[in-house]
Motif scaffolding. Structure first.
Motif, short mmCIF file in Angstrom:
data_model
loop_
_atom_site.label_atom_id
_atom_site.label_comp_id
_atom_site.label_asym_id
_atom_site.label_seq_id
_atom_site.Cartn_x
_atom_site.Cartn_y
_atom_site.Cartn_z
N LEU A 281 -9.77 27.30 -0.69
CA LEU A 281 -9.54 28.24 -1.80
C LEU A 281 -8.12 28.81 -1.81
N ARG A 282 -7.34 28.49 -0.77
CA ARG A 282 -5.95 28.96 -0.75
C ARG A 282 -4.98 27.78 -0.73
N ASP A 283 -4.87 27.09 0.41
CA ASP A 283 -3.94 25.96 0.45
C ASP A 283 -4.45 24.84 -0.46
N GLY A 284 -5.77 24.65 -0.46
CA GLY A 284 -6.37 23.61 -1.31
C GLY A 284 -6.06 23.87 -2.77
N GLY B 174 -7.18 36.47 3.97
CA GLY B 174 -6.27 36.45 2.81
C GLY B 174 -4.86 36.26 3.34
N LEU B 175 -4.10 35.42 2.67
CA LEU B 175 -2.74 35.11 3.14
C LEU B 175 -1.75 36.16 2.62
N CYS B 176 -0.83 36.55 3.49
CA CYS B 176 0.20 37.54 3.12
C CYS B 176 1.49 37.14 3.82
N ILE C 32 -6.51 39.55 8.10
CA ILE C 32 -5.19 39.46 7.49
C ILE C 32 -4.46 38.29 8.13
N HIS C 33 -4.05 37.34 7.31
CA HIS C 33 -3.33 36.17 7.79
C HIS C 33 -1.89 36.29 7.30
N THR C 34 -1.00 36.66 8.19
CA THR C 34 0.38 36.87 7.77
C THR C 34 1.29 35.80 8.37
N PHE C 35 2.39 35.52 7.69
CA PHE C 35 3.24 34.42 8.16
C PHE C 35 4.70 34.64 7.81
N ILE C 36 5.54 33.94 8.59
CA ILE C 36 6.95 33.81 8.23
C ILE C 36 7.44 32.49 8.84
N VAL D 22 -3.04 32.77 16.61
CA VAL D 22 -1.67 32.36 16.25
C VAL D 22 -1.71 30.91 15.82
N ASN D 23 -1.21 30.69 14.62
CA ASN D 23 -1.30 29.37 14.00
C ASN D 23 0.04 28.65 14.10
N ILE D 24 -0.05 27.35 14.42
CA ILE D 24 1.16 26.52 14.64
C ILE D 24 1.15 25.42 13.59
N PRO D 25 1.52 25.72 12.36
CA PRO D 25 1.35 24.71 11.29
C PRO D 25 2.37 23.58 11.33
N ASP D 26 1.87 22.42 10.91
CA ASP D 26 2.77 21.31 10.59
C ASP D 26 2.89 21.36 9.08
N THR D 27 3.72 22.26 8.62
CA THR D 27 3.82 22.59 7.20
C THR D 27 4.21 21.39 6.34
N VAL D 28 5.04 20.52 6.90
CA VAL D 28 5.56 19.40 6.09
C VAL D 28 4.92 18.06 6.48
N VAL E 155 -4.43 25.42 14.53
CA VAL E 155 -3.55 24.37 14.01
C VAL E 155 -3.85 24.15 12.53
N HIS E 156 -2.83 23.72 11.83
CA HIS E 156 -2.89 23.62 10.36
C HIS E 156 -1.99 22.44 9.99
N CYS E 157 -2.60 21.30 9.68
CA CYS E 157 -1.79 20.09 9.51
C CYS E 157 -1.82 19.59 8.08
N HIS E 158 -0.63 19.30 7.57
CA HIS E 158 -0.53 18.65 6.26
C HIS E 158 -0.50 17.15 6.46
N ASN E 159 -0.78 16.43 5.36
CA ASN E 159 -1.13 15.02 5.51
C ASN E 159 -0.07 14.06 4.98
N PHE F 244 -1.47 35.29 12.80
CA PHE F 244 -0.07 35.10 12.43
C PHE F 244 0.25 33.61 12.43
N SER F 245 0.98 33.15 11.39
CA SER F 245 1.41 31.75 11.33
C SER F 245 2.92 31.64 11.38
N CYS F 246 3.40 30.70 12.23
CA CYS F 246 4.83 30.39 12.28
C CYS F 246 5.01 29.22 11.31
N GLU F 247 5.38 29.52 10.07
CA GLU F 247 5.49 28.43 9.10
C GLU F 247 6.53 27.42 9.57
N ASP F 248 6.26 26.16 9.36
CA ASP F 248 7.11 25.03 9.79
C ASP F 248 7.31 25.03 11.32
N ALA F 249 6.23 25.38 12.03
CA ALA F 249 6.29 25.48 13.50
C ALA F 249 6.75 24.17 14.14
O1 KIV Z 1 1.43 24.94 5.64
C1 KIV Z 1 1.67 26.08 6.04
O2 KIV Z 1 2.56 26.34 6.83
C2 KIV Z 1 0.85 27.15 5.50
C3 KIV Z 1 0.99 28.47 6.16
C4 KIV Z 1 1.24 29.55 5.18
C5 KIV Z 1 -0.16 28.74 7.05
O3 KIV Z 1 0.05 26.94 4.63
#
Ligand code: KIV
Ligand code: ZN
Length: 514
Positions: free
Chosen positions: A16-19, A76-78, A101-105, A171-177, A206-210, A143-148
């Protein structure tokens, strides 16, 4: 012999958010709530319901889901700024202790330099301040480290340690790209486990893009390295090439329990209903060969395979269709089927309708059953998509008359209700669809461009429901509309009007990075 209990991996669903960030997948509040109910049945641990500051609609959807859904935590993402976090909690507070609260930078050099225009020290400070602000509302802070994945490892470890000290519980370690590969991602998670002194005070997510097609493999590798939460979406929808597919990750864990000592709380029999419901809501169809939920995922075509299956299913089947909620369908209902059987089948397909919607859908079913003898599951999905998934319509189709033929200039006369008022016009076109869409465009005064038009049949036979999908765009935004009818011109009109309503609903979401 001692056996160790498998470790439970938390499933954080972000459909409902990234999707929703998939092109054309924006959903309204009613649709999000419908999906949230299915996610509750699926028994995911966390539902990320939206990005409250992004739009009024997102805020209301997160609030409504927080008020209504019981069981899973609601996130909720902030961004890490105070305005985002305050607004986020305004919506999430209704979930009480289950509100997250899911906050990121962003923490990678590329993002800090070009997007945020901030130094690492400033980013670290903003991350810690953001987490502390969030902890003022709730202890349930992620907390998410975007582009971890593209972040310098020592800095990543420093940020992770600092946000845990500030109170983050996840603590989330996303593979944003979508850039990493399993071996590398395993090492990143392992490095954090071994080098962040307070790491045991938080769950690593973990949060992986495809983008390279590796999101599920990467998520599995991360779990093997010690991650305790996986962020994923139904059908793998999401930004660009999508996110880790929930059904694929969950079934890999379940099917390979022999070498993966993990489990999830997901009720896997609800996977197929969840997948179908998402398709009905967004109009985004899964490819037939998609693992777990594709139409061919359990079809055995080759003679040698069919022969083996007849001898023993284990020859070619590593999981049963029943385990993912695929129930034998074939012909389900006909014109003599009653309301009770209709309701039951809809529920099995993941459509839990209230009385009003059930009545609307049942009426349409009866009309369809009069036109075609056999009504299949796919027809029921189309009926629900057509009758139920439409709310708050600004534009409605009232009547349509079309003349066309090899000696005639195609002409469409369309009557619509716009904001409660009946309006009518006629247009010529180089075919009946062209004339119809021109007339609707004129009545709606829309300057949207038609990006794509597809027509197909829901099932086989000339009496089948025709289903039309259109994509229309305005500026950067592209939305999908769907319509079905045994008359494909009417289906085209419905699809186009559905898309116009969605375009109208989708409010501006482009926001600054911090
Ligand atoms: O892909 C990403 O880094 C995200 C974060 C905001 C969690 O969606
Ligand atoms: Zn993402």
């Amino acid at each position: 012999m001692t056996t160790t209990e498998p470790r439970t991996i938390k499933i954080f669903d972000t459909t409902l958010r990234d999707g929703e960030q998939s092109p054309g997948a924006s959903m309204n509040i009613e649709e999000k709530l419908r999906l949230a109910r299915q996610l509750q049945k699926l028994n995911v641990d966390v539902i990320e319901a939206g990005f409250p500051i992004a739009s009024e609609g997102d805020f209301e959807a997160v609030k409504k889901i927080a008020q209504t859904i019981k069981g899973p935590e609601i996130a909720g993402l902030c961004r890490a700024g105070f305005k985002d976090i305050d607004r986020g909690w305004e919506a999430l507070q209704y979930a009480e202790e289950r509100g997250r609260i899911h906050t990121f930078i962003a923490t990678s050099d590329i993002h800090m330099k070009y997007k945020l225009k901030m130094t690492p020290a400033q980013v670290l400070e903003a991350a810690v301040k953001g987490v502390k602000r969030a902890c003022g509302y709730t202890p349930n802070v992620e907390f998410s480290c975007e582009d971890a994945v593209r972040t310098e490892l020592k800095f990543l470890a420093e940020v992770v340690g600092a946000v845990i000290d500030a109170g983050a519980k996840v603590v989330n370690i996303p593979d944003t790209v979508g850039y990493t590969i399993p071996f590398e991602y395993f090492n990143i998670i392992k490095y954090l486990k071994d080098n962040v002194p307070n790491i045991d005070k938080a769950i690593l997510s973990v949060h992986c893009h495809n983008d390279l097609g590796l999101s599920v493999a990467n998520s599995i590798a991360a779990v093997q390295a010690g991650a305790g939460q996986v962020e994923c979406t139904i059908n793998g929808i999401g930004e660009r090439a999508g996110n880790c597919s929930l059904e694929e990750f969950v079934m890999a864990i379940r099917t390979r329990g022999d070498i993966l000592p993990f489990k999830t709380n997901v009720i896997t029999e609800q996977l197929t209903p969840a997948s179908r419901l998402l398709t009905s809501v967004t109009g985004i169809v899964v490819q037939p060969n998609k693992a777990i939920v594709g139409a061919n995922a359990f079809a055995h075509e080759a003679g040698i395979h069919q022969h083996g299956m007849l001898m023993d299913k284990s020859t070619y089947e590593i999981m049963t269709p029943e385990s993912v909620g695929l129930k034998a369908s074939a012909l389900v209902l006909g014109k003599h089927s009653g309301r009770h059987a209709f309701k039951k089948r809809l529920e099995e397909l993941g459509h839990d309708l209230d009385d009003d919607n059930l009545n609307k859908a049942f009426e349409r079913f009866k009309a369809l059953a009069d036109l075609k003898k056999e009504v299949f599951d796919e027809d029921l999905d189309a009926i629900v998509a057509d009758e139920v998934m439409r709310v708050n319509e600004k534009f409605k189709l009232s009547h349509i008359t079309v003349t066309c033929g090899s000696f005639a200039v195609a002409t469409a006369t369309v009557q619509m209700e716009i904001d409660g008022e009946q309006v009518r016009t006629a247009e010529l076109g180089d075919g009946p669809v062209d004339a119809t869409l021109k007339a609707i465009k004129k009545l709606s005064k829309s300057d949207a461009r038609l990006v794509q038009y597809n027509v197909g049949s829901v099932t086989g036979g000339t009496d089948a429901l025709g289903e039309v999908t259109v994509r229309i765009g305005q500026g950067e935004r592209v939305v999908i509309g769907r319509g079905s009818s045994t008359d494909i011109i009417e289906a085209s009109a419905k699809a186009y009007i559905d898309a116009l309503n969605r375009l109208f609903f989708a409010s501006e979401r482009d926001i600054e990075p911090l």
